[in-house]
Design an enzyme around this catalytic site. Structure first.
Site, PDB file in Angstrom:
ATOM      1  N   LYS B 138     -31.981 -26.369 -16.011  1.00 43.50           N
ATOM      2  CA  LYS B 138     -30.575 -26.045 -16.232  1.00 43.50           C
ATOM      3  C   LYS B 138     -29.798 -27.336 -16.477  1.00 43.50           C
ATOM      4  O   LYS B 138     -30.162 -28.396 -15.947  1.00 43.50           O
ATOM      5  CB  LYS B 138     -30.044 -25.341 -14.974  1.00 43.50           C
ATOM      6  CG  LYS B 138     -28.633 -24.756 -15.106  1.00 43.50           C
ATOM      7  CD  LYS B 138     -28.241 -24.019 -13.825  1.00 43.50           C
ATOM      8  CE  LYS B 138     -26.873 -23.353 -13.946  1.00 43.50           C
ATOM      9  NZ  LYS B 138     -26.523 -22.627 -12.698  1.00 43.50           N
ATOM     10  N   SER B 213     -24.818 -18.151 -13.767  1.00 48.14           N
ATOM     11  CA  SER B 213     -24.598 -19.245 -14.675  1.00 48.14           C
ATOM     12  C   SER B 213     -25.868 -19.832 -15.261  1.00 48.14           C
ATOM     13  O   SER B 213     -25.798 -20.597 -16.214  1.00 48.14           O
ATOM     14  CB  SER B 213     -23.812 -20.354 -13.966  1.00 48.14           C
ATOM     15  OG  SER B 213     -24.555 -20.874 -12.883  1.00 48.14           O
ATOM     16  N   SER B 237     -26.507 -17.150  -9.278  1.00 52.28           N
ATOM     17  CA  SER B 237     -26.735 -17.728 -10.610  1.00 52.28           C
ATOM     18  C   SER B 237     -28.184 -17.890 -11.031  1.00 52.28           C
ATOM     19  O   SER B 237     -28.445 -18.117 -12.203  1.00 52.28           O
ATOM     20  CB  SER B 237     -26.000 -19.071 -10.733  1.00 52.28           C
ATOM     21  OG  SER B 237     -24.612 -18.844 -10.882  1.00 52.28           O
TER      22      SER B 237
END
Lengths: 577, 577
Positions: B138, B213, B237
């Site tokens: 990420k 996210s 997330s």
């Protein structure tokens, strides 16, 4: 007619007076002793001289090795009732000499002791790993049906409707919570004085402070009025009184032991968490308590406790080469306040004793200490004292500004503590976002300190980083009341979350501990601290030191403290021979 | 002449455009594919049809069991260079279909793969437990020499001068970090859209969100463009995109895995900490990653990581009766928003499969959920968005107010998310003291929830409390862009710090998952959610569920997820036969 504020003033004073009388009334009449004169400073002989304890009770209470006590209790050689009675008597003597207690509940404790004795008699088994052991608790750990005052006038009369998790676990382990002990107002001082119960003094020298905030435990356990006491520590509050009173203790890492259900100051402040730890006259007491509590699976009762079993592997120092050849580092001073001569002698003793036992001892290099100090103090002050003021305001009680209101005129008194000169005279309430910025800084400092420690791998000769740091717990031994203004030797470990023990090393000796030559002073506080030293004043005071390990190294720090303790005792003997 | 604010506006737009072009330029020319038409929503077949990957590369990337991949890599059956090349090609295909990537660095990744291959060839040994495995990260995990933008215009051009601790550990374990993945602006949405890289779509149906996210990871791993991706989770997330994209994941407890050195939103917010977790197509990938990282002793690099070794004892479910006869509880709904029919069918499948495998399944009773929701949301909003606004302000970039700015006119769109109707329209910046009051409340809620869970001991029939809870990760499967407004099925676990996995269970089937009859609605959001359900719209979307265990039960939750996964697969097969 009195104004509102006058009434409020009278009111909190009257409430405190009534509470104090209630405490006095809780002492069995037969247990009152003739107090020695106030100017008799060292009162350690009084339990032997006062006639309250019979020889067997003195033998029981003089058994400082908790392991031995527990063995005799589990074998029914000594009953819990007689052990609890003996310690209770001695605790009441300690109370009359040092004012170390808060809640006194003799009958209830003896009933519990009887219950434990009955259990053993009827089942043939000990009730648990702390079977029959009387344990004293700092005035934060709730016991159902008893008041928890924590030195606040406004909390007088607050009767607990449940036990704190620690109390529950102690019961399950077979222990006998038997008395609660004094604290300072707000818990945020390294001494012990509040408006409800007054001041606790040091039994080695009542002119000196017992330390704080767990100073009630410090004085009580030093008088052998309790074999094991539980204090709490957010900036040094188990280590300062242990060092000042000559005890063993452990400051575990955040959330290793269950704090849930205990009352506290600044509750909800999670940036640098308060922890609980044992205070006792033997390292065996530290280990037995910590292991018993962890073995009880405290995470099933306290949601914050780390789910980590007691590790025999870590206790046998698997991460420290098996403990055969350790490398300790001595932090001779932290670069902010240079310790007094007795501390230096104690550190030299450790170095020699450890080297004689085959270990290596190098120097610790302090690193970014002022930044850590400032960050930690800014966190403690994040609410600008709002929490303290609110609790005091409820009863109209003033927030205490000095630990020595009546005598704070010592010639060496600093005009302001170091924290004030670093943070400035006025703290303002921070916003949540500002607090987060302090957390960022704290994390960066913890990372820097971790890397600094890891980097010592290159200098130890063991292939490992330094195994533990040996350090003063304060730049002085117990000072006169009102003069313990620097907590950074201990706070450093709270800020970094280092598992840290205290071990008693020696006593101040006015012959051996001559004043040092003046050095270049780090700051004016360092100069004032230098001037405070007086061999005659401190003669006979205990000297304790910290053993600092890593975060969540409870098992290893206990083991390394045992190694140091044994080395010191062997070395002492060797020196004498 | 443009005004200052106009210039600023132009400036951040221009910067974003340049960054996006730079990203496009990083894709090897030969790897461009002819994109399918936009209205082709399911793009899972494209890697097979586009011609970029040869059959061996398809075979490699179709190997979803990370254990098998690692075995072939360690045996040199497949080289890291060919495995990395294969996944990189497929990642670039995924990028062209779902816009899931941020940093693309093919040459650098292949050099690293070569280094790993060389190591094996010259030493005859694998470099570590993740030898040769390409891993996507990420856009928070810094890689030295690469930008870390995290979807903020103002962070474009910020080149990392060090690796995050996780990156360091991945290198030590022999892994090949090979691509970084898209996030939402601020990280505080359950979808993935920002001004720098744009929106990530769901490869199962691009009309639907990939979640967030960590939605870049969700889309990429679902396309098999990465065998293992690392996301983060402060409110769901890693679990939301995993559930929406059909992946396995684990949300570990606070500080079990090393977050140090990663960039973040609201850095320093420690009340409910963000954690990192793996996202992958096999439960073996989850276990291998978590065990490899813990075995690397991350506490030697990250001062916040819990010093707790990987416990085979806990993994073999020592605290859960050895795992032979478990008792799961199903949280059919959380009392705030009732899940859509496919979620209910998935939960029924779990119940039947587990019962068929000899386990017990009872109902979970939600407890004080609205209080937990309110407390957690108040903590997230404690700075009233100050952190987000400051970072955006630097570049003049607006703070995004909806995840679907151009199409947020869906007929079922709520006028405001649940959080706004609970907290009110305007949050104000809290003081440090007010934040502490939220912490007190949070601790009390965690204690109440712990006691609630412990009390299930009386109803399980196993003598133990419920072993794990099975629950939706959201009240719906992946909704259309802009409509994922409720995160409490996941946030509940962050607030309680429960270790939680996600397991893919099935796909929406418009025949099987008919709309439910209207029920009594908990609130108007529940009603709107009911109305959102449309079997045709959601047909074919993955349905994942959470497996919720206790704090710091990573080993046990992985083991129980394996048990559920196996039961589901066995049950599937049994049903078909």
């Amino acid at each position: 007619m009195a104004s509102h504020s006058e009434t409020a003033l009278l009111d909190w004073r009257a409430r405190c007076k009534a509470k104090k009388q209630q405490q006095l009334d809780a002492i069995p009449k037969a247990w009152h002793i003739d107090p020695p004169p106030e100017h008799l400073f060292n009162v350690q002989h009084v339990p032997y001289a006062c006639g309250l304890l019979n020889p067997r009770e003195l033998e029981i209470t003089d058994t400082t090795d908790v392991h031995v006590l527990l063995a005799k209790l589990a074998a029914a050689e000594w009953s819990s009732v007689e052990v609890t009675t003996a310690f209770y008597k001695r605790a009441i003597v300690a109370q009359q000499l040092t004012n170390c207690l808060t809640e006194i509940f003799v009958e209830r404790a003896l009933q519990r002791a009887q219950e434990v004795d009955d259990y053993l008699r009827t089942t043939g088994k000990a009730m648990g790993p702390l079977h029959g052991l009387p344990i004293s608790l700092k005035d934060q750990f709730k016991i159902k049906g008893l008041e928890t005052t924590m030195g606040y006038a406004s909390w007088i009369g607050q009767v607990a409707d449940s036990d704190s998790v620690l109390t529950q676990i102690l019961y399950e382990c077979g222990a006998v919570p038997f008395v609660r002990t004094n604290v300072c107002q707000t818990l945020n001082w390294g001494e012990t004085f509040n408006h409800v119960f007054g001041r606790t003094t040091n039994p080695w020298n009542r002119y000196l402070t017992a330390g704080g905030s767990s100073g009630g435990e410090g004085a009580l356990v030093a008088m052998k009025g309790s074999p094991l006491g539980i204090g709490t520590d957010i900036g040094g509050s188990v280590r300062i009184p242990s060092a000042f009173c000559g005890l063993y203790t452990l400051r575990p890492s955040y959330e290793r032991l269950p704090y849930c259900g205990a009352v506290n100051s600044q509750e909800g402040q999670e940036s640098i968490s308060s922890v609980l730890g044992p205070m006792t006259n033997s390292i065996s007491g530290v280990k037995l308590f910590v292991k018993a509590v962890i073995d009880s699976k405290p995470w099933e009762k306290d949601p914050l406790v780390v789910r980590k079993e007691w590790s025999e592997k870590e206790y046998t120092l698997s991460e420290h080469g098996g403990g055969k050849k350790l490398c300790f580092a001595v932090m001779w001073d932290n670069g902010l306040l240079k310790p007094h001569p007795p501390l230096w002698r104690a550190m030299r003793m450790c170095k020699k004793a450890l080297e004689a036992a085959g270990h290596t001892v190098i120097d610790w290099q302090p690193y970014r200490m002022m930044e850590i100090f400032k960050n930690a103090e800014s966190i403690y002050c994040a609410d600008a004292g709002h929490d303290f003021r609110e609790v005091c305001r409820e009863a109209g009680e003033p927030v205490i500004q000095t630990m020595s209101p009546e005598t704070n005129k010592h010639e060496f008194a600093l005009d302001e503590p170091l924290v004030q000169s670093v943070l400035g005279p006025e703290q303002k309430m921070l916003t949540a976002w500002e607090l987060w910025q302090l957390h960022k800084e704290k994390r960066a400092l913890r990372k820097a300190q971790l890397d600094h420690w890891q980097a010592t791998r290159d200098t130890t000769g063991t292939g490992r980083p330094v195994d533990a740091i040996i350090s003063p717990a304060a730049p002085y031994v117990a000072p006169p009341h009102g003069l313990n203004n620097d907590y950074f030797y201990t706070t450093f470990c709270n800020a970094m979350d280092y598992t840290t023990s205290v071990v008693p090393v020696t006593f101040v000796d006015e012959e051996l501990d001559r004043p040092a030559l003046p050095h270049e002073f780090y700051n004016r506080h360092d100069k004032a601290n230098y001037e405070l030293y007086d061999p005659k004043l401190f003669h006979g005071a205990p000297v304790g030191l910290q053993v600092i390990g890593r975060t969540q190294e409870e098992e290893a720090v206990i083991a390394m403290t045992e190694i140091l303790d044994k080395a010191l005792k062997t070395y002492d003997t060797a020196e004498r021979e």
